[in-house]
Enzyme design. Structure first.
Site, PDB file in Angstrom:
ATOM      1  N   ALA A 147       8.566   2.971  -0.048  1.00 34.72           N
ATOM      2  CA  ALA A 147       9.532   4.055   0.102  1.00 34.72           C
ATOM      3  C   ALA A 147      10.910   3.558  -0.314  1.00 34.72           C
ATOM      4  O   ALA A 147      11.051   2.485  -0.897  1.00 34.72           O
ATOM      5  CB  ALA A 147       9.528   4.568   1.542  1.00 34.72           C
ATOM      6  N   SER A 148      11.940   4.325   0.017  1.00 33.38           N
ATOM      7  CA  SER A 148      13.275   4.020  -0.475  1.00 33.38           C
ATOM      8  C   SER A 148      13.876   2.776   0.156  1.00 33.38           C
ATOM      9  O   SER A 148      14.689   2.095  -0.464  1.00 33.38           O
ATOM     10  CB  SER A 148      14.202   5.220  -0.215  1.00 33.38           C
ATOM     11  OG  SER A 148      14.214   5.539   1.165  1.00 33.38           O
ATOM     12  N   ILE A 149      13.485   2.448   1.383  1.00 33.82           N
ATOM     13  CA  ILE A 149      14.116   1.357   2.106  1.00 33.82           C
ATOM     14  C   ILE A 149      13.169   0.186   2.325  1.00 33.82           C
ATOM     15  O   ILE A 149      13.587  -0.975   2.332  1.00 33.82           O
ATOM     16  CB  ILE A 149      14.665   1.859   3.458  1.00 33.82           C
ATOM     17  CG1 ILE A 149      15.877   2.762   3.206  1.00 33.82           C
ATOM     18  CG2 ILE A 149      15.037   0.725   4.386  1.00 33.82           C
ATOM     19  CD1 ILE A 149      16.461   3.363   4.452  1.00 33.82           C
ATOM     20  N   ALA A 150      11.895   0.445   2.492  1.00 36.32           N
ATOM     21  CA  ALA A 150      10.947  -0.621   2.812  1.00 36.32           C
ATOM     22  C   ALA A 150       9.590  -0.296   2.208  1.00 36.32           C
ATOM     23  O   ALA A 150       9.375   0.789   1.658  1.00 36.32           O
ATOM     24  CB  ALA A 150      10.830  -0.770   4.333  1.00 36.32           C
ATOM     25  N   GLN A 151       8.690  -1.255   2.300  1.00 36.16           N
ATOM     26  CA  GLN A 151       7.309  -1.022   1.896  1.00 36.16           C
ATOM     27  C   GLN A 151       6.377  -1.589   2.959  1.00 36.16           C
ATOM     28  O   GLN A 151       6.789  -2.364   3.821  1.00 36.16           O
ATOM     29  CB  GLN A 151       7.018  -1.644   0.535  1.00 36.16           C
ATOM     30  CG  GLN A 151       7.028  -3.144   0.478  1.00 36.16           C
ATOM     31  CD  GLN A 151       6.816  -3.649  -0.951  1.00 36.16           C
ATOM     32  OE1 GLN A 151       7.154  -2.986  -1.928  1.00 36.16           O
ATOM     33  NE2 GLN A 151       6.251  -4.844  -1.078  1.00 36.16           N
ATOM     34  N   VAL A 152       5.115  -1.172   2.891  1.00 36.83           N
ATOM     35  CA  VAL A 152       4.148  -1.511   3.934  1.00 36.83           C
ATOM     36  C   VAL A 152       2.981  -2.282   3.327  1.00 36.83           C
ATOM     37  O   VAL A 152       2.502  -1.959   2.237  1.00 36.83           O
ATOM     38  CB  VAL A 152       3.638  -0.234   4.638  1.00 36.83           C
ATOM     39  CG1 VAL A 152       2.583  -0.577   5.684  1.00 36.83           C
ATOM     40  CG2 VAL A 152       4.797   0.518   5.274  1.00 36.83           C
ATOM     41  N   ILE A 177       0.818  -1.213   0.000  1.00 32.93           N
ATOM     42  CA  ILE A 177       0.000   0.000   0.000  1.00 32.93           C
ATOM     43  C   ILE A 177       0.852   1.264   0.000  1.00 32.93           C
ATOM     44  O   ILE A 177       0.357   2.360  -0.266  1.00 32.93           O
ATOM     45  CB  ILE A 177      -0.954   0.021   1.209  1.00 32.93           C
ATOM     46  CG1 ILE A 177      -0.160  -0.020   2.519  1.00 32.93           C
ATOM     47  CG2 ILE A 177      -1.934  -1.130   1.146  1.00 32.93           C
ATOM     48  CD1 ILE A 177      -1.003   0.191   3.745  1.00 32.93           C
ATOM     49  N   LYS A 213       5.733  -3.813   7.918  1.00 27.86           N
ATOM     50  CA  LYS A 213       6.802  -3.148   7.172  1.00 27.86           C
ATOM     51  C   LYS A 213       7.881  -4.173   6.838  1.00 27.86           C
ATOM     52  O   LYS A 213       8.361  -4.886   7.717  1.00 27.86           O
ATOM     53  CB  LYS A 213       7.384  -2.002   8.003  1.00 27.86           C
ATOM     54  CG  LYS A 213       8.456  -1.190   7.298  1.00 27.86           C
ATOM     55  CD  LYS A 213       8.877  -0.011   8.160  1.00 27.86           C
ATOM     56  CE  LYS A 213       9.915   0.858   7.473  1.00 27.86           C
ATOM     57  NZ  LYS A 213      10.287   2.034   8.294  1.00 27.86           N
ATOM     58  N   ASP A 268      12.718  12.281  10.781  1.00 30.70           N
ATOM     59  CA  ASP A 268      12.327  12.115   9.377  1.00 30.70           C
ATOM     60  C   ASP A 268      10.861  12.518   9.216  1.00 30.70           C
ATOM     61  O   ASP A 268      10.050  11.782   8.669  1.00 30.70           O
ATOM     62  CB  ASP A 268      12.540  10.659   8.956  1.00 30.70           C
ATOM     63  CG  ASP A 268      12.686  10.500   7.451  1.00 30.70           C
ATOM     64  OD1 ASP A 268      12.945  11.509   6.766  1.00 30.70           O
ATOM     65  OD2 ASP A 268      12.536   9.367   6.953  1.00 30.70           O
TER      66      ASP A 268
END
Length: 511
Positions: free
Chosen positions: A135-140, A132, A155, A290
């Site tokens: 991002a640059s490092i992970a997704q959710v 859903i 995550k 952040d």
């Protein structure tokens, strides 16, 4: 390895901007002068064929940054919050870097969950959605627990992200070393220390266990803050590459149209975001570092909901007091006091003129007061600050990098909600409250009590420490006396004995 092979990486960066069409967009956004434009195009165009192609469906700047990798994406995320610096059009383009990047597959995510948690996904989650947010490092992923049907967010780190970041940061180290060697004027900025600090932050963000711990500590500090919420961390379903937390319903803080439609007062939200950040930084010394729009939501009741705790900032009590006094001095327009604080903290070399520095600070601060925020160019203001700090020999304070960076980001978020917000007026109540509690007679008493408690804890060791110090002092004195032909106790030994006895008596009395 931080070797010359990184030259190719840096050349490819410029070539990628040229190939994707981002070079002109960036130069226009920063209003680059003609000589710089000529230099950039001259260096980038011959190597255009080396640049990454990127996704042609993306706008040029976003296309270039996503093609270059996660470290560059992080940089773009910061710029997306500063329309006053890069312009509204480019800021809007970069906004998609926050949580709308191309995702990896649901199957890959589920495989990582099974590997990290040691159970089949079906035994943990009764539902597990497609990504859903990415991002640059992970997704959710949105999911539901088997145990109690609770809705949660899962995550998951991107596959191979650790290697990708190592490659980017490696090139940054090389660039910093080149700056150290060939740009003496940049040494005061400590580019190697800056990259080392950034590297440490990134490594922490790549271990979701550390992020879970940071979220837990942050929640404990802020549990009584009005208008602020954090999702609960579910430790039983979290590991190094997977983190599960309670689902947080709310509107994206970056969607002004949705906020207006829901009846939220954006002026109130802007002031709340800014005051919350300052409260956490000054009161707790531990803050979300952040805080861009992609990591913030607005609940139905108007509360700010924060998530993504991979980058957290920490500053000690002394630095907090210095920071507060500097802010308070600007708010009160007491530039002489601001200058004195810089000297007292060692931020400016002692051989510089404090009155001249105060006048330079006045030139920075005065344009802020009595003006509409839309008429203040933060880009020009930051450029002038850079010139002032360079002239007075200030060095980059690595412990303040995250604080300074987050202040810029939070100001950008607040201004995106309310372009007319006065940063100083919003900050004043929080800073004044901290000043009252932390600087003055009450603070002096608290400091003395804390010092006495520390000495009391070391009470059992003090006799041995004093004895060792006296023995060492005696040997040093005897050696000096033999060389000079003298014998016996001398004043330094007596002073050391008197000091040791005084400390011991004071600690015994306190205990």
């Amino acid at each position: 390895m931080r070797g010359p092979h990184n030259i190719i990486r840096l050349i490819r960066t410029g070539a990628t901007f040229e190939r994707t069409g981002a070079m002109n967009v960036v130069l226009d956004a920063f209003e680059a002068p003609k000589p710089l434009r000529i230099l950039a195009r001259t260096l980038g165009w011959p190597f255009k064929w080396l640049g990454y192609k990127g996704d042609p469906n993306m706008p040029p700047a976003t296309r270039a940054l996503t093609a270059l990798g996660p470290a560059y994406i992080k940089f773009g995320q910061v710029l997306s919050t500063r329309p006053d610096v890069v312009g509204d059009d480019l800021a809007l383009q970069l906004r998609v870097l926050q949580d709308k990047l191309p995702p990896f597959s649901r199957a890959e995510a589920m495989a990582q969950v099974e590997q990290e948690l040691g159970q089949p996904v079906e035994q943990i989650y009764s539902e597990f959605s497609e990504p859903i947010a990415a991002a640059s490092i992970a997704q959710v992923h949105r999911a539901r627990l088997v145990d109690n049907e609770r809705e949660v967010a899962v995550k998951v780190l991107r596959p191979g992200i650790e290697r990708a970041f190592r490659k980017d940061v490696d090139a940054f180290y090389f660039a910093a070393r080149i700056a150290d060697l060939f740009a003496p004027g940049a040494r005061r900025l400590k580019p190697m220390d800056v990259i080392k600090h950034f590297d440490g932050v990134v490594q922490g963000e790549l271990d979701l266990r550390l992020e879970s711990a940071a979220a837990s500590e942050f929640a404990a500090n802020t549990k009584d803050d009005t208008g602020f919420q954090l999702p609960q961390i579910l430790w039983n379903h979290s590991a190094r590459r997977v983190m599960t937390l309670g689902w947080a319903d709310g509107l994206p803080l970056g969607d002004n149209a949705a906020l207006d439609a829901a009846g939220h007062d954006r002026r109130v939200l802007a002031e709340r975001v800014l005051s919350l950040f300052l409260r956490h930084a000054l009161r707790d010394g531990y803050f979300h570092a952040d805080m861009h729009q992609g990591n913030l939501k607005v609940a139905a009741n108007g509360d700010i909901i924060a998530y993504d705790f991979g980058i957290m900032g920490h500053i000690d009590e002394y630095t907090r007091r210095v920071y507060a006094e500097i802010l308070f001095g600007f708010i009160k327009r007491d530039y002489k006091r601001v200058a004195e604080v810089h000297f007292e903290a060692g931020y400016v070399p002692a051989d510089r003129d404090v009155d001249e520095f105060a006048r330079a600070l006045r030139a920075v601060g005065e344009p802020i007061f009595g003006m509409d925020a839309t008429h203040i160019s933060m880009g020009r203001l930051l450029n002038y600050l850079f010139e002032v700090t360079e002239r007075f020999g200030m060095e980059t304070r690595t412990e303040l990098i995250l604080l300074q960076r987050t202040m810029v980001v939070v100001e950008g978020v607040a201004r995106s909600l309310d372009p007319h917000i006065n940063i100083w007026d919003s900050a004043r109540p929080v800073v004044e409250d901290y000043i009252k509690k932390s600087i003055g007679p009450r603070a002096i008493v608290n400091d003395l009590m804390s010092t006495a408690k520390v000495m009391a804890r070391f009470g059992p060791r003090l006799p041995a420490l004093v004895e060792q110090a006296l023995i060492a002092q005696t040997h040093d004195t005897d050696d000096r006396n033999r060389r000079s032909g003298k014998t016996g106790w001398v004043l330094p030994g007596l002073c050391g004995l008197g000091l040791g006895m005084a400390i011991a008596v004071a600690v015994a009395a306190f205990s």
